[in-house]
Scaffold this active site. Structure first.
Site: not given
Length: 795
Positions: A743, A412, A570, A694, A696
């Site tokens: 990414c 509810h 990944r 980008s 690393d």
């Protein structure tokens, strides 16, 4: 069943009969008559008509009494008393008794136990829902008890809350009549029952069925008196009988259940559930799928999202639908607008439950034990209570947010909060104990399926997104999603899929245990870790199944939200120090001086130290693709240093049933090491695509620790050397026929970087959901620049 002016069998009713028998009974008749042949089971029964109600009112002279009481503001008590003292006209009483006797004969039982439910003739209109306002009586046996229950249903048309609701909606009290539905009881007191929606109740995601389930009669689920099991099923895959598209299974506390008694005055009661019942799921997978298929059948027949109640007979094991009505909240939500909230700095977490809605609200707490304490409530406060029922609605309307100890998504408190547009956190377990009056808190429902109550006033902001104004682009713009609980929240965004789903986030937040501590549990020396693992894996015959099932369902939820668009997952990319922080992890991880460049990514997957843990990850992926059926899931390998390492990882994956190219499986590799760029052609022979990490790649190209404050100004993703790397890998990958995405946040923060990527001819960019609109606009602008096409051709 013989029909009369006063009594009509369900099989003779259809949904256009709302003026005769109300929405609830008209819908039951519609399902009995139209959907029985399609396999949907509805218990038999009959309805008293609106004419029967009016005959009772006239025979007892109640019309004048009702008008006088309402004029004198005596409200409902006097009217209800008059109804309960009223006498049944003999022809009306006999019509009800005869219908009951015929129903008993039909099922072969004397004094059959029946459910007696109210059905108002104005019920469940598009702009008003009367559901739950009138009474229901269960386990009613015998003609005398039935007539008394019917009389009490009539009286419930004039509860104070029903009167105030009709006044607020502008309904004439005398033009609303009440029908009573009399339906054979499903012995769910010996089985289970609950509520089901053909839509996600929080986000409006229309490709899932949501089921709540508890032991015993279903009233506890409807009222929010228990914390139920919760199941979610992906509708588009239900037609394939070889698949089990259950993407969520959460075990609820189910502390009590409603059962029959032998007391005619109180035919039901709540009793505690057993330890075994609390630890078990109410429904088997096959039953979840059956109910879900019925939900799809009912939705297709009615042509709109539906709210249904179901019950399982404990004697026969049969499932039944006992109510169905149109869903009235998400179906009216503006589809072209999306309001998104972001929460920043926040205080200590005080309570956690299920999030209802997606807003953030700050305010002062008001703890109430009973709706009778309405005078104590301060307008605009955060209402905190154990549970709610319709008596609470006048208070809920004045609240800024709602927090309850008990209840699920179909309770509810949840349903009314949605209708009122209020954020709510339900089923916290302890909010009334840990929160106190006048305490400043922030209620957050903007972080996924879980809702939180934080100490103090948090920093947050809201933004309205106009989805119609988002431009189309040739370059795909995808989402970075790590939290499965929030996956459905973004389904309306016109994204091209998920470019990065981080498995380690799921492991850390939803599994919590190091996979090797499950594989080699017998070798685990830490007694505290053993205790935690025992608690987390309770109910699993094999502890590794806990890891596989929870990971599979979490990833499936993300894949379902974007289906059939690609979702790139990944594989786990923890560093050793992060793995060591998982339950039982310290024993299985080496200590490293520089974990960022140590035993991480691909090197783990074929190592004896972790190979068995990676096998569990593979099992989870296999389950998502092969058993649940979400073949849009793509696997990505992180931190792969060499082609030799790539070959070893692909070999281990194949050993675990994941062979690239088989059953459409694609395997991508992260491009985050200079060797990935230098040997891009060779990597492209082994993988279907690249995803440029980008951060690393910048760190390793420039030799800069991205976490070093002293070197912060040197860390630049737009450095010419980094851009050369990106341009080169895109060109080489495309020569070999592989796709390339990126990414990272750079396209969000720097429009010129998005333009650079478009010029290079990148296939996709993947960004956080709150950056999606901005990046989509940057990309659209870059694609319209005259020089873009020429430069893309040179890249």
């Amino acid at each position: 069943m013989a029909d009369s002016t006063y009594v009509i069998g369900f099989e003779a009713l259809r949904r256009h009969d709302v003026p005769r028998v109300g929405g609830k009974n008209a819908s039951l008749g519609e399902m009995v008559g139209e959907l029985g042949a399609k396999g949907v089971k509805v218990p038999p029964g009959f309805a008293t008509s609106a004419d029967a109600y009016r005959r009772f009112v006239a025979a007892n002279g109640l019309e004048r009494r009702i008008a006088e009481a309402l004029a004198e503001l005596e409200a409902g008590q006097a009217v209800r008393r008059a109804f309960l003292r009223g006498d049944w006209p003999e022809e009306l009483a006999e019509a009800i008794r005869a219908a009951y006797r015929e129903l008993c004969h039909r099922i072969g039982r004397d004094d059959a136990d029946v459910a007696v439910r109210s059905s108002a003739t104005a019920e469940d209109l598009p702009d008003a829902s009367f559901a739950g306002q009138q009474e229901t009586y269960l386990n009613i046996r015998g003609e005398r008890a039935l007539l008394e229950a019917c009389r009490r249903c009539y009286a419930s048309l004039f509860t104070d809350r029903a009167i105030s609701y009709r006044q607020a909606k502008g309904f004439d009290h005398m033009k609303v009549a009440l029908s009573v539905g009399v339906q054979v009881m499903v012995r769910s007191d010996l089985g289970g029952a609950g509520v089901m929606f053909s839509i996600d109740t929080e986000t409006g995601f229309d490709r899932v069925v949501l089921i709540n389930a508890a032991w015993g009669l279903g009233e506890n689920v409807v009222q929010g008196a228990v914390d139920p099991d919760e199941y979610e099923v992906f509708k588009p895959l239900l037609s394939d009988g070889s698949l089990t598209p259950i993407i969520e299974k959460k075990r609820g506390g189910k502390a009590q259940k409603m059962v029959y008694t032998n007391d005619a005055g109180h035919p039901t009661k709540n009793v505690p559930t057993s330890k075994a019942e609390r630890a078990a799921f109410v429904l088997e997978d096959a039953e979840i799928l059956t109910l879900s298929r019925w939900a799809c059948t009912i939705e297709a027949h009615y042509g709109c999202a539906m709210d249904m109640e179901w019950a399982k007979d404990g004697d026969s094991g049969a499932l039944f639908i006992v109510q169905a009505r149109p869903e009235t909240v998400q179906s009216r939500r503006e589809a072209s607008a999306l309001r998104t909230y972001r929460i920043g700095r926040k205080g200590k977490r005080l309570a956690t439950g299920l999030s209802i809605g997606d807003a953030v609200v700050a305010g002062r707490v008001c703890v109430l034990e009973s709706a009778r304490d309405i005078d104590r409530f301060v307008d605009g406060s955060v209402l905190v209570t154990a549970t709610t029922d319709p008596d609470w609605v006048p208070i809920m309307k004045r609240a800024a947010a709602i927090v309850t100890d008990h209840g699920g998504r179909t309770s509810h408190a949840a349903i009314v909060s949605r209708e009122l547009g209020l954020p709510a956190v339900v089923g916290t377990g302890d909010a009334t104990r840990v929160l106190h009056d006048e305490q400043e808190v922030t209620v957050s429902c903007a972080e996924g399926d879980e809702g939180f109550v934080y100490e103090g006033t948090a920093e947050f902001e809201a933004e309205a997104l106009d989805l119609q104004a988002i431009p189309a682009t040739r370059t795909k713009v995808m989402l970075n999603l790590a939290n499965p609980a929030a996956a459905f929240r973004w389904w309306r965004l016109p994204s091209d899929g998920v470019g990065l789903a981080r498995m380690e986030f799921v492991i850390n937040n939803q599994i919590k245990v190091h996979p090797m501590a499950l594989v080699r549990y017998d070798e685990l020396s830490d007694p505290q870790a053993r205790e935690e693992i025992d608690a987390l894996t309770a109910g699993y015959a094999d502890r590794t199944d806990y890891f596989v099932e929870r990971l599979a369902r979490a990833l499936a939820r993300i894949a379902a939200a974007q289906h059939p668009a690609p979702v790139i997952v990944r594989m786990s990319d923890f560093k050793t120090n992060e793995y060591a922080n998982l339950v039982g992890g310290a024993q299985f991880e080496p200590k490293e001086e520089n974990p960022m460049l140590g035993f991480r990514g691909a090197s783990r997957y074929y190592s004896p130290r972790y190979r068995e843990g990676f096998a569990l990850e593979c099992r989870a992926i296999r389950r998502v693709r092969q058993e649940i059926g979400l073949k849009n899931l793509i696997v990505m390998i992180p931190f792969c240093r060499s082609t030799k390492e790539a070959d070893r990882v692909l070999e281990v994956m194949a050993e675990n049933g994941l062979r690239r190219g088989e059953d459409g499986l694609q395997v991508y590799v992260m491009c985050e090491i200079p060797s990935n760029v230098i040997l891009a052609g060779s990597f492209a022979e082994r993988f279907d695509g690249f995803s440029i990490g980008s951060n690393d790649l910048t760190q390793l190209t420039l030799g800069v620790d991205r976490d070093s404050e002293a070197l912060a100004e040197l860390f630049d993703e737009q450095d010419p050397a980094v851009k050369w790397m990106i341009r080169s890998v895109i060109a080489e990958a495309h020569k070999a026929g592989a796709k390339v995405g990126l990414c990272g946040q750079a396209p969000s923060d720097h429009p010129e970087f998005a333009e650079f990527l478009v010029q290079c001819g990148i296939d996709s960019m993947s960004v956080s959901p709150d950056s999606f609109v901005a990046v989509k606009r940057h990309v659209a602008e870059a694609e319209t620049e005259p020089r873009t096409a020429a430069r893309a051709g040179q890249a």
